[in-house]
Design an enzyme around this catalytic site. Structure first.
Site, PDB file in Angstrom:
ATOM      1  N   ARG A   1       7.479  -0.738   4.993  1.00 42.75           N
ATOM      2  CA  ARG A   1       6.404  -0.817   4.015  1.00 42.75           C
ATOM      3  C   ARG A   1       5.085  -1.123   4.707  1.00 42.75           C
ATOM      4  O   ARG A   1       5.057  -1.677   5.803  1.00 42.75           O
ATOM      5  CB  ARG A   1       6.694  -1.907   2.978  1.00 42.75           C
ATOM      6  N   VAL A   2       4.009  -0.770   4.017  1.00 48.82           N
ATOM      7  CA  VAL A   2       2.667  -1.078   4.509  1.00 48.82           C
ATOM      8  C   VAL A   2       2.003  -2.014   3.515  1.00 48.82           C
ATOM      9  O   VAL A   2       1.998  -1.756   2.308  1.00 48.82           O
ATOM     10  CB  VAL A   2       1.823   0.199   4.686  1.00 48.82           C
TER      11      VAL A   2
ATOM     12  N   GLY B   1       7.753   3.701   2.933  1.00 51.41           N
ATOM     13  CA  GLY B   1       8.308   4.839   3.643  1.00 51.41           C
ATOM     14  C   GLY B   1       9.774   4.625   3.943  1.00 51.41           C
ATOM     15  O   GLY B   1      10.357   3.595   3.585  1.00 51.41           O
ATOM     16  N   LYS B   2      10.370   5.600   4.602  1.00 51.10           N
ATOM     17  CA  LYS B   2      11.789   5.523   4.919  1.00 51.10           C
ATOM     18  C   LYS B   2      12.089   4.365   5.855  1.00 51.10           C
ATOM     19  O   LYS B   2      13.159   3.771   5.807  1.00 51.10           O
ATOM     20  CB  LYS B   2      12.240   6.838   5.551  1.00 51.10           C
TER      21      LYS B   2
ATOM     22  N   LEU C   1       0.813  -1.210   0.000  1.00 47.72           N
ATOM     23  CA  LEU C   1       0.000   0.000   0.000  1.00 47.72           C
ATOM     24  C   LEU C   1       0.846   1.260   0.000  1.00 47.72           C
ATOM     25  O   LEU C   1       0.421   2.303  -0.481  1.00 47.72           O
ATOM     26  CB  LEU C   1      -0.921   0.013   1.228  1.00 47.72           C
TER      27      LEU C   1
ATOM     28  N   ASP D   1       1.719  17.097  11.509  1.00 44.20           N
ATOM     29  CA  ASP D   1       2.084  16.734  10.130  1.00 44.20           C
ATOM     30  C   ASP D   1       0.828  16.535   9.279  1.00 44.20           C
ATOM     31  O   ASP D   1       0.674  15.528   8.594  1.00 44.20           O
ATOM     32  CB  ASP D   1       2.943  15.469  10.120  1.00 44.20           C
TER      33      ASP D   1
END
Length: 367
Positions: free
Chosen positions: A122-123, A118-119, A115, A232
């Site tokens: 993962r999702v 990111g740094k 999905l 954020d």
């Protein structure tokens, strides 16, 4: 079979099987959200919100040779809604008793598509094999959490998100871990990031935008009443569910601030920074109110109000509060945005008044 092998095996599935899996996931799912980490977005020739424009206090620290990463997961005590729900016997997710999700390991899940990336991990869209419960699974490498010195931030994110119960905030069901990774189980939303929908149509009309702003104002009001700052807010961190319900996600920079106290840490995305953040002054929950003003403008126009070619030019426009509205923006919408983007934090409109603003009220019958 170890976690690496499980992830690799599942990612080698054929595209046909992936489609069938995702279809069955949707049929089984009743409530959803994905919690995917935001992707940096780029406009040709502008470097728009590229990694260089994202601010955070993370420091890239080298690990000592031979030092073995150790992450004290045991310090995360009593933060799993799964365990709490199991004790009360009341909570359920997607019609599945949460007691089904106890003592988990990666092998308990079917791994669907990625999905987001990111740094720090993962999702994935996943399905609990025994119960059929569908959720989003965020896999984070322990070595990365330690290398980038974000253990405290990670614990805070889990503790804050697990304490929140609001229809416009993504729910964290719980977490588990193995030798290499920590896994967060979150709601899954099939419709993805708000930004992707905004990009596909350039901007939203007043009816849709006002509904989104109302929901965000209600969610932020809920957080602020509990002394929690998000810090954020942006379209990449908002996920769309059924019937245009939206949910704020990614609590990585969220923080608990006792009533009357202020923060100093500079974090967030450049286009959404308030003047007090840019000037390195102490700030409070009003930075989220400013960010809601930027979001409202972006929903109606398609780009942030102070966007420029460089970080420095963006800062100058923010500090000058150089706010320019296109002709198509409604007069009452302009008024609300201007009230949200007051230079002095104390002059910014309270979130409870945002929900009753004339622009919101006149569009509410059409939601």
């Amino acid at each position: 079979m170890d976690a690496d092998a499980i992830l690799k095996k599942d990612q080698r599935r054929s595209s046909l099987k992936q489609r069938n899996l995702l279809l069955s996931m949707r049929l089984n799912q009743t409530t959803a959200t994905n919690g995917a980490p935001p992707q940096a977005r780029v406009q040709p020739g502008k470097g728009y919100r590229n990694p260089g424009k994202v601010l955070s206090p993370i420091r890239n620290q080298e690990m000592s040779p031979g030092k073995r990463p150790t992450l004290e997961i045991s310090e995360l005590k009593n933060v799993s809604p799964i365990n709490q729900a199991h004790k009360t016997g009341k909570a359920r997710a997607g019609g599945v008793p949460l007691s089904k999700l106890q003592n988990l390991k990666l092998a308990d899940f079917e791994i669907g598509k990625v999905l987001g990336k990111g740094k720090f991990g993962r999702v994935y869209c996943v399905r609990h094999i025994e119960s059929g419960f569908v959720c989003a699974l965020k896999a984070m490498e322990k070595k990365d959490i330690i290398q980038y010195n974000i253990e405290k931030q990670f614990r805070r994110e889990v503790e804050i998100q697990s304490s929140l119960r609001h229809p416009n905030l993504t729910q964290l069901y719980g977490y588990f871990h193995d030798e290499k990774r920590v896994y967060l189980l979150m709601e899954y939303l099939v419709n993805g990031e708000l930004y992707k929908h905004l990009k596909g149509r350039s901007h939203f009309n007043d009816v849709v935008a006002s509904y989104y702003v109302y929901q965000m104002a209600d969610a932020l009001d809920y957080m602020h009443e509990r002394n929690i700052l998000h810090r954020d807010i942006k379209p990449e961190n908002i996920i769309i569910g059924f019937n245009n319900t939206i949910k704020l996600t990614d609590f990585g920079w969220s923080v608990i601030t006792p009533k009357g106290s202020k923060r100093k840490t500079l974090c967030g995305t450049v286009d959404y920074l308030s003047p007090e953040l840019i000037r390195s002054r102490e700030y409070n929950e009003k930075v989220d109110v400013w960010a809601l003003g930027v979001l409202t403008y972006e929903l109606l126009v398609g780009s942030p109000p102070f966007e420029e070619e460089s970080k420095e030019l963006t800062y100058k426009r923010i500090l000058k509060r150089n706010l320019i509205f296109p002709d198509h923006v409604d007069t009452e919408a302009r008024h609300l945005i201007s009230r949200l983007l007051e230079y002095d934090p104390g002059d910014r409109i309270p979130l409870k008044e945002v929900k009753k603003h004339p622009w919101i009220e006149k569009n509410k019958p059409f939601w």
